[in-house]
Design an enzyme around this catalytic site. Structure first.
Site, short mmCIF file in Angstrom:
data_model
loop_
_atom_site.label_atom_id
_atom_site.label_comp_id
_atom_site.label_asym_id
_atom_site.label_seq_id
_atom_site.Cartn_x
_atom_site.Cartn_y
_atom_site.Cartn_z
N ALA A 1 76.32 74.81 -19.63
CA ALA A 1 74.88 74.55 -19.40
C ALA A 1 74.58 74.70 -17.91
O ALA A 1 73.97 73.84 -17.28
CB ALA A 1 74.48 73.17 -19.92
N HIS B 1 75.26 74.36 -10.29
CA HIS B 1 76.52 75.06 -10.55
C HIS B 1 76.57 76.40 -9.80
O HIS B 1 77.62 76.78 -9.27
CB HIS B 1 76.69 75.32 -12.05
N LYS C 1 77.06 65.30 -6.23
CA LYS C 1 76.22 64.49 -7.12
C LYS C 1 77.08 63.55 -7.94
O LYS C 1 76.72 62.40 -8.17
CB LYS C 1 75.39 65.39 -8.03
N GLY D 1 80.74 69.11 -7.14
CA GLY D 1 79.47 68.66 -6.58
C GLY D 1 79.52 67.21 -6.13
O GLY D 1 80.11 66.35 -6.78
N LEU E 1 69.71 68.10 -9.75
CA LEU E 1 69.90 69.00 -10.88
C LEU E 1 71.01 68.46 -11.79
O LEU E 1 72.06 68.04 -11.33
CB LEU E 1 70.27 70.40 -10.39
N VAL F 1 72.35 69.50 -5.15
CA VAL F 1 71.21 70.40 -5.18
C VAL F 1 70.09 69.72 -5.96
O VAL F 1 70.32 69.13 -7.03
CB VAL F 1 71.57 71.74 -5.85
N SER G 1 72.45 69.00 -16.14
CA SER G 1 72.26 69.59 -17.46
C SER G 1 71.46 68.67 -18.37
O SER G 1 70.83 69.13 -19.33
CB SER G 1 73.63 69.89 -18.09
N ARG G 2 71.47 67.38 -18.08
CA ARG G 2 70.75 66.41 -18.92
C ARG G 2 69.24 66.41 -18.66
O ARG G 2 68.48 65.85 -19.46
CB ARG G 2 71.31 65.01 -18.69
N GLN H 1 85.94 62.87 -22.31
CA GLN H 1 85.00 62.24 -21.38
C GLN H 1 83.83 61.57 -22.09
O GLN H 1 83.00 60.93 -21.43
CB GLN H 1 84.46 63.28 -20.39
#
Length: 352
Positions: free
Chosen positions: A48, A53, A169, A167, A204, A196, A206-207, A80
């Protein structure tokens, strides 16, 4: 070895990026020639792919150089996920991921199935994250970091990179991977890449695609809280520097002139003898006030999981009397059915 067609990335100028090799098995990955005299860089993802990414891949491409090799892994790791529903809900967009990877400069995409990564079923031997893995995200998602480290260790062994990029994040994840590599003597460099964000400030993820417009509006409280806390810290530390220049016992007029002041500064005088940082408490309070406001919304309220100001070395809470050093202000919250995390690095005792 199999490849896909030649996707043209969205927003391209018409030039088609070279299609990365799509590798499905460990044998295909092992057969991928390593660059002679250059380095292999790896970016690990669960697919995703978005601009965050892509930034990781571009950073890896720059680090590896034109003669190096960039491998992107795409694997949704079941270890996970605490609930099967979350695993099933996670988006799978391999065709789009290949296009994003191509545009960002990847040479190969390793996208194995679960049976390829765990051929005997779930592994009986796993990496344990230790005490750091039980805090914050680990407390909210028991076992998550053990599963993450296990697959990262396995993918590092399979891809054999010189450098791997992750990342910031996912700050706790990055800290744990860095610690694992150091503690267990993996021969790889770990590099963190700054978060980012979209133009509205949301990190940013994917969720984010699961957020309705109204929920996204609520979710913006996360970056607002973090940046307000950062601003509060910068203002408080600047005020203290100003106070030192105008403190009693010195040449106050000279201090004011040095600062470009033509008048006495009452606020500076008030904190002249104060400690430089009652700042940890102020940082927490500033962020929490914004999050509590979002939690009080009548519609699409934010449900706070945690707000923590932690030491990046072990993710323990920073004490209120901390006067210097690095920290991470981390937050996790749920908006509707979507759980989001974000963080920002802070430095106490230094002007920003």
């Amino acid at each position: 070895m199999t490849t896909t067609g030649d996707p043209t990335p969205t927003g391209s100028t018409g030039t088609t990026a070279p299609t990365p090799a799509l590798l499905r098995t460990a044998a295909e990955l092992d057969a991928l020639p390593r660059p002679a005299g250059a380095e292999r860089a790896v970016v690990m993802t669960m697919g995703a792919l978005h601009e965050g990414h892509a930034t990781l891949i571009r950073t890896a491409r720059e680090a590896a150089g034109p003669d190096g090799q960039v491998v992107v892994t795409v694997f949704v790791n079941p270890l996970q996920f605490g609930e099967a529903a979350d695993l099933d809900r996670y988006p799978r967009t391999l065709d789009a991921d290949l296009a994003t990877a191509a545009a960002a400069g990847a040479d190969a995409v390793f996208a194995p199935g679960v049976d390829e990564v765990y051929p005997g079923g779930e592994p009986q031997v796993r990496i344990t994250a230790g005490p750091m893995g039980e805090r914050l995200e680990g407390a909210s998602r028991p076992g998550h970091f053990d599963g993450m480290l296990t697959v990262v260790a396995k993918l590092l062994h399979l891809t054999r990179p010189d450098e791997a990029f992750y990342g910031q994040k996912d700050a706790q994840q990055l800290a744990l991977i860095t610690r694992m590599v150091r503690d267990l003597n993996f021969g790889v460099r770990i590099t963190g890449v700054p978060t980012v964000r979209d133009p509205d400030g949301l990190a940013l993820s994917s969720r984010n695609r699961f957020l309705s417009p109204q929920e996204r509006h609520t979710a913006l409280a996360l970056p607002r809280a973090l940046f307000a806390a950062q601003d509060r810290l910068a203002a408080q530390q600047a005020l203290h520097e100003r106070a030192k220049a105008t403190a009693p016992g010195g040449d106050r007029a000279a201090g004011l002139n040095k600062l470009g002041e033509a008048r006495a500064a009452a606020d500076a005088q008030a904190v002249a003898l104060a400690r430089p940082n009652g700042a940890p408490a102020a940082v927490r309070a500033t962020a929490r006030a914004i999050l509590e406001e979002a939690a009080a919304r009548d519609r699409h309220p934010l449900v706070l999981d945690y707000l923590a100001l932690v030491d990046p070395a072990d993710f323990t809470e920073i004490p209120d009397d901390r006067e210097s050093g690095d920290a991470i202000l981390a937050v996790a919250a749920r908006v509707g059915e979507t759980r989001l995390i974000d963080n920002i690095p802070l430095t106490f005792g230094a002007l920003t």
